[in-house]
Design a protein around this motif. Structure first.
Motif, PDB file in Angstrom:
ATOM      1  N   THR A   1       0.836  -1.190   0.000  1.00  0.00           N
ATOM      2  CA  THR A   1       0.000   0.000   0.000  1.00  0.00           C
ATOM      3  C   THR A   1       0.876   1.247   0.000  1.00  0.00           C
ATOM      4  O   THR A   1       1.843   1.328   0.765  1.00  0.00           O
ATOM      5  CB  THR A   1      -0.899   0.006   1.259  1.00  0.00           C
ATOM      6  OG1 THR A   1      -1.628  -1.221   1.301  1.00  0.00           O
ATOM      7  CG2 THR A   1      -1.867   1.165   1.252  1.00  0.00           C
ATOM      8  N   VAL A   2       0.525   2.225  -0.818  1.00  0.00           N
ATOM      9  CA  VAL A   2       1.248   3.497  -0.875  1.00  0.00           C
ATOM     10  C   VAL A   2       0.979   4.260   0.422  1.00  0.00           C
ATOM     11  O   VAL A   2      -0.169   4.401   0.840  1.00  0.00           O
ATOM     12  CB  VAL A   2       0.808   4.322  -2.103  1.00  0.00           C
ATOM     13  CG1 VAL A   2       1.485   5.684  -2.115  1.00  0.00           C
ATOM     14  CG2 VAL A   2       1.101   3.565  -3.393  1.00  0.00           C
ATOM     15  N   THR A   3       2.040   4.757   1.073  1.00  0.00           N
ATOM     16  CA  THR A   3       1.891   5.412   2.375  1.00  0.00           C
ATOM     17  C   THR A   3       2.037   6.926   2.342  1.00  0.00           C
ATOM     18  O   THR A   3       1.665   7.593   3.296  1.00  0.00           O
ATOM     19  CB  THR A   3       2.927   4.868   3.382  1.00  0.00           C
ATOM     20  OG1 THR A   3       4.247   5.147   2.886  1.00  0.00           O
ATOM     21  CG2 THR A   3       2.753   3.382   3.594  1.00  0.00           C
TER      22      THR A   3
ATOM     23  N   THR B   1       9.906   9.110 -10.301  1.00  0.00           N
ATOM     24  CA  THR B   1       8.885   9.142  -9.251  1.00  0.00           C
ATOM     25  C   THR B   1       9.343   8.315  -8.066  1.00  0.00           C
ATOM     26  O   THR B   1       9.809   7.186  -8.227  1.00  0.00           O
ATOM     27  CB  THR B   1       7.541   8.592  -9.774  1.00  0.00           C
ATOM     28  OG1 THR B   1       7.099   9.424 -10.841  1.00  0.00           O
ATOM     29  CG2 THR B   1       6.481   8.597  -8.690  1.00  0.00           C
ATOM     30  N   ASN B   2       9.209   8.884  -6.870  1.00  0.00           N
ATOM     31  CA  ASN B   2       9.509   8.181  -5.629  1.00  0.00           C
ATOM     32  C   ASN B   2       8.205   7.758  -4.975  1.00  0.00           C
ATOM     33  O   ASN B   2       7.272   8.558  -4.873  1.00  0.00           O
ATOM     34  CB  ASN B   2      10.301   9.070  -4.678  1.00  0.00           C
ATOM     35  CG  ASN B   2      11.683   9.363  -5.202  1.00  0.00           C
ATOM     36  OD1 ASN B   2      12.382   8.466  -5.652  1.00  0.00           O
ATOM     37  ND2 ASN B   2      12.069  10.620  -5.176  1.00  0.00           N
ATOM     38  N   ILE B   3       8.164   6.507  -4.529  1.00  0.00           N
ATOM     39  CA  ILE B   3       6.969   5.946  -3.900  1.00  0.00           C
ATOM     40  C   ILE B   3       7.385   5.305  -2.579  1.00  0.00           C
ATOM     41  O   ILE B   3       8.416   4.629  -2.508  1.00  0.00           O
ATOM     42  CB  ILE B   3       6.329   4.861  -4.794  1.00  0.00           C
ATOM     43  CG1 ILE B   3       6.103   5.375  -6.210  1.00  0.00           C
ATOM     44  CG2 ILE B   3       5.037   4.339  -4.188  1.00  0.00           C
ATOM     45  CD1 ILE B   3       5.758   4.272  -7.202  1.00  0.00           C
ATOM     46  N   SER B   4       6.581   5.489  -1.551  1.00  0.00           N
ATOM     47  CA  SER B   4       6.780   4.809  -0.278  1.00  0.00           C
ATOM     48  C   SER B   4       5.685   3.752  -0.150  1.00  0.00           C
ATOM     49  O   SER B   4       4.504   4.063  -0.255  1.00  0.00           O
ATOM     50  CB  SER B   4       6.692   5.820   0.870  1.00  0.00           C
ATOM     51  OG  SER B   4       6.848   5.149   2.104  1.00  0.00           O
ATOM     52  N   VAL B   5       6.091   2.492   0.055  1.00  0.00           N
ATOM     53  CA  VAL B   5       5.152   1.370   0.099  1.00  0.00           C
ATOM     54  C   VAL B   5       5.340   0.604   1.408  1.00  0.00           C
ATOM     55  O   VAL B   5       6.469   0.378   1.843  1.00  0.00           O
ATOM     56  CB  VAL B   5       5.388   0.416  -1.103  1.00  0.00           C
ATOM     57  CG1 VAL B   5       4.492  -0.806  -1.026  1.00  0.00           C
ATOM     58  CG2 VAL B   5       5.180   1.151  -2.414  1.00  0.00           C
ATOM     59  N   VAL B   6       4.238   0.191   2.013  1.00  0.00           N
ATOM     60  CA  VAL B   6       4.293  -0.643   3.210  1.00  0.00           C
ATOM     61  C   VAL B   6       3.763  -2.033   2.873  1.00  0.00           C
ATOM     62  O   VAL B   6       2.805  -2.175   2.115  1.00  0.00           O
ATOM     63  CB  VAL B   6       3.496  -0.032   4.392  1.00  0.00           C
ATOM     64  CG1 VAL B   6       2.006   0.046   4.089  1.00  0.00           C
ATOM     65  CG2 VAL B   6       3.735  -0.816   5.677  1.00  0.00           C
ATOM     66  N   THR B   7       4.446  -3.038   3.386  1.00  0.00           N
ATOM     67  CA  THR B   7       3.964  -4.410   3.286  1.00  0.00           C
ATOM     68  C   THR B   7       3.742  -4.909   4.708  1.00  0.00           C
ATOM     69  O   THR B   7       4.572  -4.685   5.588  1.00  0.00           O
ATOM     70  CB  THR B   7       4.965  -5.322   2.557  1.00  0.00           C
ATOM     71  OG1 THR B   7       6.250  -5.220   3.184  1.00  0.00           O
ATOM     72  CG2 THR B   7       5.090  -4.944   1.096  1.00  0.00           C
TER      73      THR B   7
ATOM     74  N   ALA C   1       4.969  -4.501  10.044  1.00  0.00           N
ATOM     75  CA  ALA C   1       4.973  -3.692   8.821  1.00  0.00           C
ATOM     76  C   ALA C   1       6.413  -3.427   8.414  1.00  0.00           C
ATOM     77  O   ALA C   1       7.283  -3.185   9.244  1.00  0.00           O
ATOM     78  CB  ALA C   1       4.249  -2.375   9.056  1.00  0.00           C
ATOM     79  N   GLU C   2       6.648  -3.479   7.122  1.00  0.00           N
ATOM     80  CA  GLU C   2       7.954  -3.167   6.559  1.00  0.00           C
ATOM     81  C   GLU C   2       7.751  -2.061   5.524  1.00  0.00           C
ATOM     82  O   GLU C   2       6.866  -2.152   4.670  1.00  0.00           O
ATOM     83  CB  GLU C   2       8.525  -4.421   5.901  1.00  0.00           C
ATOM     84  CG  GLU C   2       9.997  -4.405   5.659  1.00  0.00           C
ATOM     85  CD  GLU C   2      10.822  -4.442   6.938  1.00  0.00           C
ATOM     86  OE1 GLU C   2      11.784  -3.650   6.984  1.00  0.00           O
ATOM     87  OE2 GLU C   2      10.521  -5.203   7.854  1.00  0.00           O
ATOM     88  N   TYR C   3       8.552  -0.994   5.609  1.00  0.00           N
ATOM     89  CA  TYR C   3       8.421   0.136   4.706  1.00  0.00           C
ATOM     90  C   TYR C   3       9.531   0.093   3.656  1.00  0.00           C
ATOM     91  O   TYR C   3      10.677  -0.222   3.962  1.00  0.00           O
ATOM     92  CB  TYR C   3       8.479   1.457   5.488  1.00  0.00           C
ATOM     93  CG  TYR C   3       7.279   1.613   6.386  1.00  0.00           C
ATOM     94  CD1 TYR C   3       6.147   2.275   5.938  1.00  0.00           C
ATOM     95  CD2 TYR C   3       7.268   1.059   7.661  1.00  0.00           C
ATOM     96  CE1 TYR C   3       5.028   2.398   6.743  1.00  0.00           C
ATOM     97  CE2 TYR C   3       6.151   1.176   8.479  1.00  0.00           C
ATOM     98  CZ  TYR C   3       5.039   1.835   8.014  1.00  0.00           C
ATOM     99  OH  TYR C   3       3.928   1.943   8.809  1.00  0.00           O
TER     100      TYR C   3
ATOM    101  N   GLU D   1      17.041   1.338  -1.974  1.00  0.00           N
ATOM    102  CA  GLU D   1      15.713   1.482  -2.567  1.00  0.00           C
ATOM    103  C   GLU D   1      15.495   0.397  -3.604  1.00  0.00           C
ATOM    104  O   GLU D   1      16.435  -0.290  -4.016  1.00  0.00           O
ATOM    105  CB  GLU D   1      15.560   2.864  -3.203  1.00  0.00           C
ATOM    106  CG  GLU D   1      16.589   3.165  -4.262  1.00  0.00           C
ATOM    107  CD  GLU D   1      16.747   4.646  -4.563  1.00  0.00           C
ATOM    108  OE1 GLU D   1      16.144   5.475  -3.880  1.00  0.00           O
ATOM    109  OE2 GLU D   1      17.489   4.961  -5.498  1.00  0.00           O
ATOM    110  N   ILE D   2      14.255   0.258  -4.030  1.00  0.00           N
ATOM    111  CA  ILE D   2      13.904  -0.682  -5.084  1.00  0.00           C
ATOM    112  C   ILE D   2      13.728   0.109  -6.362  1.00  0.00           C
ATOM    113  O   ILE D   2      12.941   1.058  -6.401  1.00  0.00           O
ATOM    114  CB  ILE D   2      12.620  -1.447  -4.725  1.00  0.00           C
ATOM    115  CG1 ILE D   2      12.860  -2.266  -3.463  1.00  0.00           C
ATOM    116  CG2 ILE D   2      12.177  -2.327  -5.887  1.00  0.00           C
ATOM    117  CD1 ILE D   2      11.611  -2.781  -2.812  1.00  0.00           C
ATOM    118  N   VAL D   3      14.467  -0.246  -7.397  1.00  0.00           N
ATOM    119  CA  VAL D   3      14.325   0.381  -8.703  1.00  0.00           C
ATOM    120  C   VAL D   3      13.266  -0.425  -9.451  1.00  0.00           C
ATOM    121  O   VAL D   3      13.457  -1.610  -9.739  1.00  0.00           O
ATOM    122  CB  VAL D   3      15.656   0.405  -9.473  1.00  0.00           C
ATOM    123  CG1 VAL D   3      15.464   1.025 -10.856  1.00  0.00           C
ATOM    124  CG2 VAL D   3      16.701   1.172  -8.681  1.00  0.00           C
ATOM    125  N   CYS D   4      12.141   0.213  -9.740  1.00  0.00           N
ATOM    126  CA  CYS D   4      10.975  -0.456 -10.315  1.00  0.00           C
ATOM    127  C   CYS D   4      11.179  -0.783 -11.794  1.00  0.00           C
ATOM    128  O   CYS D   4      11.488   0.091 -12.589  1.00  0.00           O
ATOM    129  CB  CYS D   4       9.751   0.439 -10.140  1.00  0.00           C
ATOM    130  SG  CYS D   4       8.249  -0.251 -10.805  1.00  0.00           S
TER     131      CYS D   4
END
Length: 122
Positions: free
Chosen positions: A12-14, A29-35, A46-48, A93-96
């Motif tokens: 989910t985008v946080t 674009t930078n995105i912050s995601v929580v799993t 939760a992991e960000y 970071e994760i490069v999409c």
């Protein structure tokens, strides 16, 4: 033997996504995601994750993602080294490489059924 560097996230985008353009004109674009996950016999955790997208994928992320959006991401883990105030710092970071929008598109009234099936890939 070569290694494999591949990350797959569904989360989910946080935070509001941030899209900017590099000097070359490429969208970033930078995105912050929580799993969220629950280890066997444990409490939910939760992991960000920090995710960065480039090019057309970046533009789509900036246009369609908002806080609370469900998203699937496939990419590679990358650690950058930089200096701030004379101190060497690292950012992982994760490069999409592949982005999937997992939310349904809102209904637009008289245009008929405009609901987008989940799993649209960019």
């Amino acid at each position: 033997m070569n290694g494999i560097n591949q990350m797959t996230l569904v989360g989910t985008v946080t935070q509001e996504v941030e899209t900017r353009y590099a000097a070359s004109g490429t969208a970033v674009t930078n995105i912050s995601v929580v799993t969220n996950y629950k280890p066997k016999g444990g409490e939910e955790q939760a992991e960000y994750h920090r995710v960065v997208c480039f090019g057309r994928t970046s533009e789509i992320a900036g246009e369609f993602l908002k806080v609370g959006s469900k998203v699937g991401i496939v990419g590679r883990l990358q650690t950058r080294k930089y200096e701030k105030d004379g101190v060497t710092r690292y950012s992982t970071e994760i490069v999409c490489d592949n982005l999937q929008l997992l939310d349904s598109k809102p209904d637009r009234g008289s245009q008929g059924n405009t609901e987008r099936p989940s799993g649209n890939s960019c």
